[in-house]
Design an enzyme around this catalytic site. Sequence first.
Site, PDB file in Angstrom:
ATOM      1  CG  ASP A  20     -11.125  -7.843 -22.796  1.00  4.63           C
ATOM      2  OD1 ASP A  20     -11.884  -8.789 -22.486  1.00  4.63           O
ATOM      3  OD2 ASP A  20     -11.078  -6.757 -22.175  1.00  4.63           O
ATOM      4  CG  ASN A  22     -14.918 -10.024 -20.375  1.00  4.69           C
ATOM      5  OD1 ASN A  22     -13.808  -9.538 -20.615  1.00  4.69           O
ATOM      6  ND2 ASN A  22     -15.103 -10.948 -19.446  1.00  4.69           N
ATOM      7  CG  ASP A  24     -11.701  -9.110 -18.213  1.00  4.40           C
ATOM      8  OD1 ASP A  24     -11.175  -8.972 -19.339  1.00  4.40           O
ATOM      9  OD2 ASP A  24     -11.808 -10.220 -17.646  1.00  4.40           O
ATOM     10  CG  ASP A  28     -12.379 -12.716 -23.381  1.00  9.14           C
ATOM     11  OD1 ASP A  28     -12.512 -12.804 -24.619  1.00  9.14           O
ATOM     12  OD2 ASP A  28     -12.790 -11.737 -22.719  1.00  9.14           O
ATOM     13  CG  ASP A  97       1.130 -24.618 -23.994  1.00 15.30           C
ATOM     14  OD1 ASP A  97       1.973 -25.402 -23.540  1.00 15.30           O
ATOM     15  OD2 ASP A  97       1.409 -23.523 -24.520  1.00 15.30           O
ATOM     16  CG  ASP A 198       5.753 -25.473 -20.643  1.00 13.87           C
ATOM     17  OD1 ASP A 198       5.805 -24.441 -21.332  1.00 13.87           O
ATOM     18  OD2 ASP A 198       6.219 -25.560 -19.489  1.00 13.87           O
ATOM     19  CD  GLU A 254       9.340 -24.450 -24.108  1.00 14.49           C
ATOM     20  OE1 GLU A 254       9.661 -23.266 -24.060  1.00 14.49           O
ATOM     21  OE2 GLU A 254       8.869 -25.064 -23.123  1.00 14.49           O
ATOM     22  CG  HIS A 327       4.457 -17.579 -24.843  1.00 13.21           C
ATOM     23  ND1 HIS A 327       4.678 -18.684 -25.642  1.00 13.21           N
ATOM     24  CD2 HIS A 327       4.652 -17.981 -23.571  1.00 13.21           C
ATOM     25  CE1 HIS A 327       4.991 -19.712 -24.859  1.00 13.21           C
ATOM     26  NE2 HIS A 327       4.972 -19.313 -23.597  1.00 13.21           N
ATOM     27  CG  ASP A 328       8.395 -18.362 -23.423  1.00 18.08           C
ATOM     28  OD1 ASP A 328       7.648 -17.772 -22.625  1.00 18.08           O
ATOM     29  OD2 ASP A 328       8.412 -19.605 -23.558  1.00 18.08           O
TER      30      ASP A 328
END
Length: 559
Positions: A20, A22, A24, A28, A97, A198, A254, A327-328
Amino acid sequence: MKDWWKESVVYQIYPRSFNDSNGDGIGDIKGITEKLDHLQDLGIDVIWLSPVYQSPNDDNGYDISDYEDIMEEFGTMEDFDEMLEEAHNRDIKIMMDLVVNHTSDEHRWFLKSRSSKDNPYRDYYIWKPGIDGKPPTNWGAAFGGSTWEYDENTDEYYLHLFSRKQPDLNWENPRLRREVYDMMNRWLDKGVDGFRMDVVNFLSKDQRYPDGEKMGTGYGNGAPYYMNGPRIHEFLQEMNKKVLSNYDTITVGEMPGVDVEEAKLYTGKGRNELNMVFHFEHVDIGNGEFGKWSNQPWKLTKLKTIFSRWQEGLESDGWNSLYWSNHDQPRAISRFGNDNEQYRVVSGKMLATCLHLLKGTPYIYQGEEIGMTNVAFQSIDHYRDIESLNAYRDLTAGELLTPEDMMKGIHARSRDNGRTPVQWSASEHAGFTSGEPWIAVNPNYEQVNAEIVKNNPDSIFYYYKKLIKLRKDNPIIVHGKYELILEDDEQIYAYTRTLGEEKLLVICSFSEEPAAFKLPKGVGFSEKELMIANYQVDSNEPIDSFKLRPYEARVYKLT
Ligand code: NOJ
């Protein structure tokens, strides 16, 4: 054109959790640009960037509301262009992706589609009337409930294989297909280098829409009617002709539920479809009655059978992708190695060795090079993933699993294991953000972080770096023929790779106990050279018969 994607190592970035810039609390694009030196140092060739497009984030960007704009939380198109340029300056390619099985229900196409039955966009999605007041089929959706959502406005149901905010696109419609190809062409013209697609083997649905066989949840299994469906190869060949064949790209599809024979059709020579596929056979190992939520122990022989089937099946036609995690998935070390601190690093290096020496293109998931592990948040309230939250709700409410058993399943297999922020340093929030992270950092960040591994020449980071370098220097790692040895061994995964006169011998122990290795008679040689190992090894030690230490891995070059 040279098949550079065969020689490449891909690194996956899940932007929300990467870095990150910034404050928040959300990773990003500028945060990615800041860390490109880290990736260049590691030596990777390609970044697979999980979705950065405009999205209401029902499924963290896999629900896209505008394919040609950047999610505000992630930055701007200028930030993207800068990242692309900076990556290219470092000889790193960017694979986007591509999520075109479905959009967000907030995409302008869907807003028009749902507005009336005769809107020109109606047919961009899959609408059907109910049958006797019930949905058109009994199929269950991946994130719970029916795959059909009733829309009062036009008194019809729309199909969504994932959440109700992810309506499926209608690939039967040539206008929709044209729009998708045009959008892909615009991204490629901009300079991106390829696509990870995907659930791309879900695009073609069986137009009869039959009911599926009943599953434990009470819903029917629709998979046979949308996985590898009747027109899928036609669609991908069309996409190849209209888009991919005009550029020098890397593509990976995928594909849940794909087998080796089908994969040959997707990736084989002269098929003009994709470079490679992600199959799920090894990551689904140990699935129980309620799939991954009832996680079971698994046997190494089973894992070896799966890898060997794919290695042999695609030996002369098609190409493998190689991954432990994404990420899954849970973190590789926790799932296939041992995340006990005593064995965390050594088992992580072993897994890396075993995977990167196979034939195919290896994928590293962010944090893998740091040795990150699963997280075990005590309360469901700390989880963010729609799949985990919905499964917890549905399975515990239906009393199919107790909350305790469900939490066990979540600790072992939740997608959030892979989504806690990348641990950059021992400072607050692991140096991921100066704000409050959108999902809590794994509490082990003081011991497990990038700063520590980069300051230690013996760390997992430098081990990955060495593996990547070995691949560049030894064509046998890319092209050698695979052969499994010690097939029945439940502790050791060992195989050879052969190219011309050269042979590699790869020996990996998946066991916490010492394991006796015996070289099969057929593997003859006169000289041996140790190429990489995760323990100190006396390079003169004979290798006919020896004991492997816990999670030991060695690679020898035999001539
Ligand atoms: C597969 C993606 O990897 C996953 O994160 C997503 O939830 C589904 N497809 C739906 O897009």
